[in-house]
Write an enzyme that holds these catalytic residues in place. Structure first.
Site, mmCIF file in Angstrom:
data_model
loop_
_atom_site.group_PDB
_atom_site.id
_atom_site.type_symbol
_atom_site.label_atom_id
_atom_site.label_comp_id
_atom_site.label_asym_id
_atom_site.label_seq_id
_atom_site.Cartn_x
_atom_site.Cartn_y
_atom_site.Cartn_z
ATOM 1 N N CYS A 58 -0.392 4.108 2.326
ATOM 2 C CA CYS A 58 -0.156 3.873 3.754
ATOM 3 C C CYS A 58 1.327 4.034 4.107
ATOM 4 O O CYS A 58 1.661 4.634 5.123
ATOM 5 C CB CYS A 58 -0.576 2.455 4.158
ATOM 6 S SG CYS A 58 -2.040 1.838 3.349
ATOM 7 N N ASP A 59 2.212 3.489 3.291
ATOM 8 C CA ASP A 59 3.615 3.367 3.711
ATOM 9 C C ASP A 59 4.601 4.261 2.964
ATOM 10 O O ASP A 59 5.754 4.395 3.398
ATOM 11 C CB ASP A 59 4.062 1.899 3.567
ATOM 12 C CG ASP A 59 3.249 0.985 4.469
ATOM 13 O OD1 ASP A 59 2.778 1.473 5.513
ATOM 14 O OD2 ASP A 59 3.069 -0.199 4.133
ATOM 15 N N CYS B 148 0.833 -1.204 0.000
ATOM 16 C CA CYS B 148 0.000 0.000 0.000
ATOM 17 C C CYS B 148 0.871 1.259 0.000
ATOM 18 O O CYS B 148 1.464 1.607 1.028
ATOM 19 C CB CYS B 148 -0.927 -0.011 1.219
ATOM 20 S SG CYS B 148 -1.947 1.466 1.340
#
Ligand SMILES: Cc1cc2nc3c(=O)[nH]c(=O)nc-3n(C[C@H](O)[C@H](O)[C@H](O)COP(=O)(O)OP(=O)(O)OC[C@H]3O[C@@H](n4cnc5c(N)ncnc54)[C@H](O)[C@@H]3O)c2cc1C
Length: 306
Positions: free
Chosen positions: A136-137, A133
């Site tokens: 997200c990261d 992701c």
């Protein structure tokens, strides 16, 4: 045991689309999600191809609007992961981690997740440089070297997103051509921060506590080399979240649910919508549309029984 007319399993675009139609048809509707609503909309930042949201809308806005719309028509939202469906006469019994529920009809809209690459180091370094992701990261890798594995729309879209953070983004793809849409292919070719390594596969991911590098094989020459990187983002195909339906409703060889045009499955009273279906185009617009059709069919199913 709590009872409902219709249970929608999954709160992504398909489930929320179904909830709007089911609630509006005055069916007592519950929607389950194991995380939070929005589904895959939570894994990327902007959407430019959903009708009516034409200015690269943040996906959280679309997700919030869909949820508010579903709740406006009375759908109850329960955060629980459904682990099985079974029949009990006219009823369906849904078992979740938190509770069990009795419903007349179910709409399954549990979507898909990214497949693992299945190489050494992937599992051990997950969350330590291995990610699925970018939204997200990505922010963890400011100024770092990033590798993206895959050649479809998601891989190229995510690579573009990661250029905001990384010093350099290298896309590794096993074929000599990307599968993605032409505009995305053109974008990666022109992007000053993106490099493409074609005809190549990742053999393993290396690092003691965090990702430090990968071993890459050129599938044409057979040459194996080591490449330093701080992060490996993997987008190599999708896996439907249908394990709990196996043996209950008909699935294809890849685990996707077989449906008719009205979204009915091989099991009476069970409908499916969105990315989990056998279909060609997996997008927000088609997921929402499936949801509407499934809810309408659930309503017809309920009406015939009364
Ligand atoms: C990186 C990326 C970029 C994309 N870009 C676009 C784009 O630009 N335009 C576009 O139209 N589409 C895009 N898509 C695709 C689009 O997001 C999907 O087609 C759409 O989200 C599918 O909706 P869905 O409701 O079928 O499934 P999902 O969005 O996957 O939602 C499924 C939901 O079910 C829940 N769930 C799963 N199992 C259970 C269970 N057992 N019990 C309870 N809940 C469960 C999950 O938590 C999830 O919330 C993109 C996808 C990705 C990953």
């Amino acid at each position: 045991m709590k009872e409902f007319d219709v249970a929608i399993i999954g709160g992504g675009p398909a489930g929320l689309g179904a909830a709007i139609y089911s609630g509006r048809a005055m069916l007592k509707t519950v929607l389950f999600d194991k995380f939070g609503t929005g589904g895959q909309l939570n894994s990327y930042e902007k959407i430019a191809n959903y009708p009516g949201f034409f200015e690269d809308t943040p996906t959280y806005k679309l997700s919030e609007s869909l949820l508010a719309h579903a709740q406006r028509f009375g759908t109850e939202i329960i955060y629980d992961e459904i682990t099985s469906i079974s029949d009990d006469g006219e009823w369906k019994i849904l078992k979740g981690f938190a509770d069990s529920y009795r419903v007349h009809a179910s709409i399954v809209a549990t979507g898909v997740r990214y497949k693992n690459l299945g190489v050494e180091g992937e599992e051990r370094l997950r969350g330590r440089g291995v990610s699925y992701c970018a939204t997200c990261d990505g922010p963890f890798f400011v100024g770092k070297n990033i590798v993206v594995v895959g050649g479809g729309d998601s891989a190229l879209q995510e690579a573009q997103h990661l250029t905001q953070f990384g010093r350099e983004v290298t896309i590794i793809h096993r074929r000599d051509e990307f599968r993605a849409y032409p505009d995305l292919r053109e974008m990666v070719q022109k992007h000053p921060k993106i490099k493409c390594l074609m005809n190549s596969t990742v053999q393993s991911i290396e690092g003691k506590d965090f990702v430090e590098g990968i071993i890459v094989k050129n599938v044409v020459t057979g040459e194996v080399s080591k490449m330093k990187t701080d992060a490996v983002f993997i987008f190599v195909g999708l896996q439907p979240n249908t394990e709990f339906l196996s043996g209950y409703a008909d699935l294809d060889d890849y685990g996707y649910v077989k449906t008719r045009e009205d979204m009915s499955t091989s099991k009476k009273g069970v409908f499916a919508a969105g990315d989990i279906r056998v279909k060609d185009v997996r997008q927000v617009i088609t997921a929402v549309s499936d949801g509407a059709i499934a809810a309408q069919s659930a309503w017809k199913y309920m009406s015939c029984r009364k």
